[in-house]
Design a protein around this motif. Sequence first.
Motif, PDB file in Angstrom:
ATOM      1  N   ILE A  26       8.802   6.949  -4.854  1.00  0.00           N
ATOM      2  CA  ILE A  26      10.377   6.523  -4.427  1.00  0.00           C
ATOM      3  C   ILE A  26      10.374   5.119  -3.910  1.00  0.00           C
ATOM      4  N   LEU A  27       9.444   4.528  -3.735  1.00  0.00           N
ATOM      5  CA  LEU A  27       9.324   3.035  -3.135  1.00  0.00           C
ATOM      6  C   LEU A  27       9.211   1.886  -3.978  1.00  0.00           C
ATOM      7  N   GLY A  28       9.650   0.742  -3.661  1.00  0.00           N
ATOM      8  CA  GLY A  28       9.351  -0.252  -4.701  1.00  0.00           C
ATOM      9  C   GLY A  28      10.084  -1.621  -3.852  1.00  0.00           C
ATOM     10  N   PHE A  29       9.502  -2.802  -4.293  1.00  0.00           N
ATOM     11  CA  PHE A  29       9.731  -4.080  -3.661  1.00  0.00           C
ATOM     12  C   PHE A  29      11.208  -4.248  -4.080  1.00  0.00           C
ATOM     13  N   THR A  30      12.257  -4.959  -3.309  1.00  0.00           N
ATOM     14  CA  THR A  30      13.275  -5.558  -3.713  1.00  0.00           C
ATOM     15  C   THR A  30      13.825  -6.725  -3.238  1.00  0.00           C
ATOM     16  N   HIS A  50       0.904  -1.346   0.062  1.00  0.00           N
ATOM     17  CA  HIS A  50       0.051  -0.101   0.112  1.00  0.00           C
ATOM     18  C   HIS A  50       0.868   1.287   0.089  1.00  0.00           C
ATOM     19  N   CYS A  51       2.006   1.284   0.687  1.00  0.00           N
ATOM     20  CA  CYS A  51       2.939   2.475   0.613  1.00  0.00           C
ATOM     21  C   CYS A  51       3.420   2.852  -0.580  1.00  0.00           C
ATOM     22  N   ILE A  52       3.968   1.547  -1.492  1.00  0.00           N
ATOM     23  CA  ILE A  52       4.447   1.889  -2.627  1.00  0.00           C
ATOM     24  C   ILE A  52       3.272   2.792  -3.564  1.00  0.00           C
ATOM     25  N   LYS A  53       2.000   2.263  -3.595  1.00  0.00           N
ATOM     26  CA  LYS A  53       0.952   2.734  -4.214  1.00  0.00           C
ATOM     27  C   LYS A  53       0.679   4.490  -3.866  1.00  0.00           C
ATOM     28  N   ALA A  54       0.700   4.505  -2.561  1.00  0.00           N
ATOM     29  CA  ALA A  54       0.352   5.917  -1.948  1.00  0.00           C
ATOM     30  C   ALA A  54       1.560   6.717  -2.301  1.00  0.00           C
TER      31      ALA A  54
END
Length: 218
Positions: A169-173, A157-161
């Motif tokens: 600036i966020l993504g899964f890694t 949810h934080c990535i989409k927000a």
Amino acid sequence: MTDRITLVIDGKTVSAVAGEMLLWVALDNDIYIPHLCGSRDDQEKPASCRLCFVEVDGRPLPVTACTLPVSEGLVVRTGGERVDALVATGFELLMSNHRLDCKNCPANGDCALQQIAKTRKLKLKPKKLPVLERDLTVDDSVPGILFDPNKCVLCGHCIKACLRDGNGILGFTRRGFERVISTFGDLPLAESECSGCGSCAAVCPVGAWSAHLHAEAF
Ligand code: FES
């Protein structure tokens, strides 16, 4: 004109817009289904938390409510032996690497994990699986924002927000057990383009993200 249909969830007849995902129809009708990763406006449904299983008449196997479009005459049960076992296993797995520190957590009392445990009579502390403690660095480099990846449940949810309200600036890694949410290049937030908007904290269901100085912005 939108087509309305009726369906039955746990014996309750409800009306909904045809094609809406069952998870939201149930929640709108005060029928709780555990969920972490689904969001109403998702075009692509990650269905990654595997907590929203239900039984549907005529289907041989439980299905995830966040990916099931409702249709006329659907008959659904949100519990039952198979569903309960799937939810309990998924929850136990999740909790096996979640840093459990409720009394010091900003989400205490308003945490999706606590809600799931309470409604499904599950323990927050894993019973069967060993606890695999992670010791990831807590990022408090941007004033007012704190990210503790040890509490993250990878709901996304934080990535989409951040994409919607911040600078994306966020993504899964990384993969598997190592999978985390981070800035691109794994930089501390202060060295990224983080705007400090706090939208990440506003949508985090478990207190992995928290915001203090920017609370008035939500
Ligand atoms: Fe359905 Fe996560 S909410 S799989």
